[in-house]
Design an enzyme around this catalytic site. Structure first.
Site, PDB file in Angstrom:
ATOM      1  N   GLU A  13       0.868  -1.199   0.000  1.00 56.76           N
ATOM      2  CA  GLU A  13       0.000   0.000   0.000  1.00 56.76           C
ATOM      3  C   GLU A  13       0.893   1.233   0.000  1.00 56.76           C
ATOM      4  O   GLU A  13       1.031   1.914   1.016  1.00 56.76           O
ATOM      5  CB  GLU A  13      -0.934   0.012   1.211  1.00 56.76           C
ATOM      6  CG  GLU A  13      -1.949   1.167   1.182  1.00 56.76           C
ATOM      7  CD  GLU A  13      -2.534   1.470   2.554  1.00 56.76           C
ATOM      8  OE1 GLU A  13      -3.143   0.568   3.159  1.00 56.76           O
ATOM      9  OE2 GLU A  13      -2.360   2.617   3.029  1.00 56.76           O
ATOM     10  N   HIS A 182      -8.886   1.836  -0.055  1.00 52.55           N
ATOM     11  CA  HIS A 182      -7.970   2.623   0.769  1.00 52.55           C
ATOM     12  C   HIS A 182      -8.770   3.723   1.465  1.00 52.55           C
ATOM     13  O   HIS A 182      -9.760   4.206   0.921  1.00 52.55           O
ATOM     14  CB  HIS A 182      -6.882   3.235  -0.127  1.00 52.55           C
ATOM     15  CG  HIS A 182      -5.860   4.010   0.632  1.00 52.55           C
ATOM     16  ND1 HIS A 182      -6.077   5.305   1.068  1.00 52.55           N
ATOM     17  CD2 HIS A 182      -4.619   3.668   1.040  1.00 52.55           C
ATOM     18  CE1 HIS A 182      -4.993   5.708   1.713  1.00 52.55           C
ATOM     19  NE2 HIS A 182      -4.094   4.748   1.718  1.00 52.55           N
ATOM     20  N   ASP A 308       2.962   1.870   3.898  1.00 54.07           N
ATOM     21  CA  ASP A 308       2.223   3.133   3.765  1.00 54.07           C
ATOM     22  C   ASP A 308       3.180   4.294   3.461  1.00 54.07           C
ATOM     23  O   ASP A 308       2.988   5.417   3.926  1.00 54.07           O
ATOM     24  CB  ASP A 308       1.360   3.465   4.980  1.00 54.07           C
ATOM     25  CG  ASP A 308       0.119   4.285   4.622  1.00 54.07           C
ATOM     26  OD1 ASP A 308      -0.110   4.505   3.420  1.00 54.07           O
ATOM     27  OD2 ASP A 308      -0.601   4.692   5.538  1.00 54.07           O
TER      28      ASP A 308
HETATM   29 MN    MN Z   1      -2.115   4.546   2.680  1.00 59.97          MN
END
Ligand code: MN
Length: 345
Positions: A13, A182, A308
């Protein structure tokens, strides 16, 4: 950071934004903001706050070249699965959003072609035009080699369980690729009490909004209509894995009693879909107890690693997941082979 693990760390991600998208965000903010309170809060912060952290995030978002590769090397990340930053193109009008998604996917495909062993990517789509979004997903997967779609949660207050978005779900199922839901900031309809204490973003508002979105999909019967549809949630499932027992008890009760006309009878308990149709990632959650919990209740084959980047870029965090108290084969599945299977890398 260990370099002798014997498998790849795949981060699932990891955000980017094209120069065109960032300019469109800046233009929107310059016009005294969009109508979207959450967008003004989120991108107003990352694109106009002068602090060191926000400037570093904004610069890294736009970089799909050497700086990103160097950061990956410094944190032991073999591959990033790239996706357009929240809120993607979903804050714009339909025509602008369709064009921005298409060019973002072309740029992403070019970056992957330049670094084929380091990058894979998910397609940006514009749910504002569901038919165009389904077509763009098909183009991105079949022509550009992208591995699924990213949807940055609600689109101007609308959720994927709305029947109008059925073509998007049908396309993902037919192409056999996942949709990564998301987070986005809460919609205007729910953001006020979050804003009052600065809780609208990743600190908590993201999880509330995205968990709601996923649960709406489940109770809408979407997975009875699209039984092979695969959804990925970050942040260890946005809280939902913790709620399985109570969701089943209360949802089952309200369906049996006919409490809501909007809640169809499902083939299975709600938790069944959260186990069978969903995958989870650890984005932003480098903390052993909830990681182990999700592995226990969802299964070792359901959880994947995510960092992230660049929003959460803390090199030491990878040590937490390296040291998970699980078997070597399970750690390899967590970091590498689950992602290879789910995203068909
Ligand atoms: Mn994210």
């Amino acid at each position: 950071m260990r370099t002798d693990l014997g498998f790849k760390r795949i981060a699932t991600e990891e955000a980017f934004g094209t120069k065109e998208l960032m300019k469109a965000y800046r233009d929107l903010l310059a016009r005294k903001g969009s109508d979207d309170i959450g967008f003004n809060s989120l991108m107003g912060y990352y694109l106009t706050n002068p602090s060191e952290r926000t400037r570093a995030v904004a610069a890294r978002l736009e970089d799909l070249g050497q700086r990103r590769i160097d950061d990956m090397d410094a944190t032991g990340i073999a591959m990033q699965i790239l996706s357009i930053t929240s809120p993607g193109v979903q804050v714009f009008g339909a025509d602008q959003a369709v064009g921005l998604a298409r060019s973002a996917n072309d740029e992403l495909a070019a970056a992957i072609a330049a670094h084929p062993t380091r990058y894979a990517g998910l397609a940006a789509i514009a749910p504002q035009n569901p038919q165009a979004a389904a077509k763009e997903l098909e183009r991105a997967v079949t022509k550009l080699g992208l591995k699924g779609a990213i949807v940055n949660s609600h689109t101007q207050g609308e959720y994927l369980d709305d029947p109008k978005f059925g073509d998007i779900l049908a396309a993902a199922e037919a192409l056999d690729v996942p949709i990564y839901i998301h987070p986005n900031t809460p919609s205007n309809a729910m953001i006020k009490p979050f804003m009052e204490r600065g809780l609208d973003g990743a600190v908590f508002g993201f999880a509330v909004e995205t968990g709601l979105h996923a649960l709406r999909l489940v109770v809408s019967g979407a997975f009875d209509r699209f039984p092979r549809l695969k959804i990925v949630l970050g942040h260890l499932g946005e809280g939902l894995p913790y709620w399985l027992f109570r969701i089943d008890f209360m949802h089952g009760g309200s369906v049996r009693s006919g409490r809501y006309a909007s809640q169809p009878k499902l083939k299975y308990a709600a938790s069944h879909y959260l186990r069978e149709n969903f995958y989870y990632t650890t984005s932003g959650m480098a903390w052993t107890p909830p990681i182990r919990y999700v592995q226990d209740v969802m299964g070792m084959d359901r959880l994947m690693y995510a960092m992230d980047y660049p929003y959460q870029f803390v090199p030491e965090e990878v040590n937490v997941t390296d040291e998970l108290p699980i078997a070597y084969e399970d750690l390899k599945a967590f970091y590498q082979t689950n992602a290879e299977r789910v995203f068909k890398l």
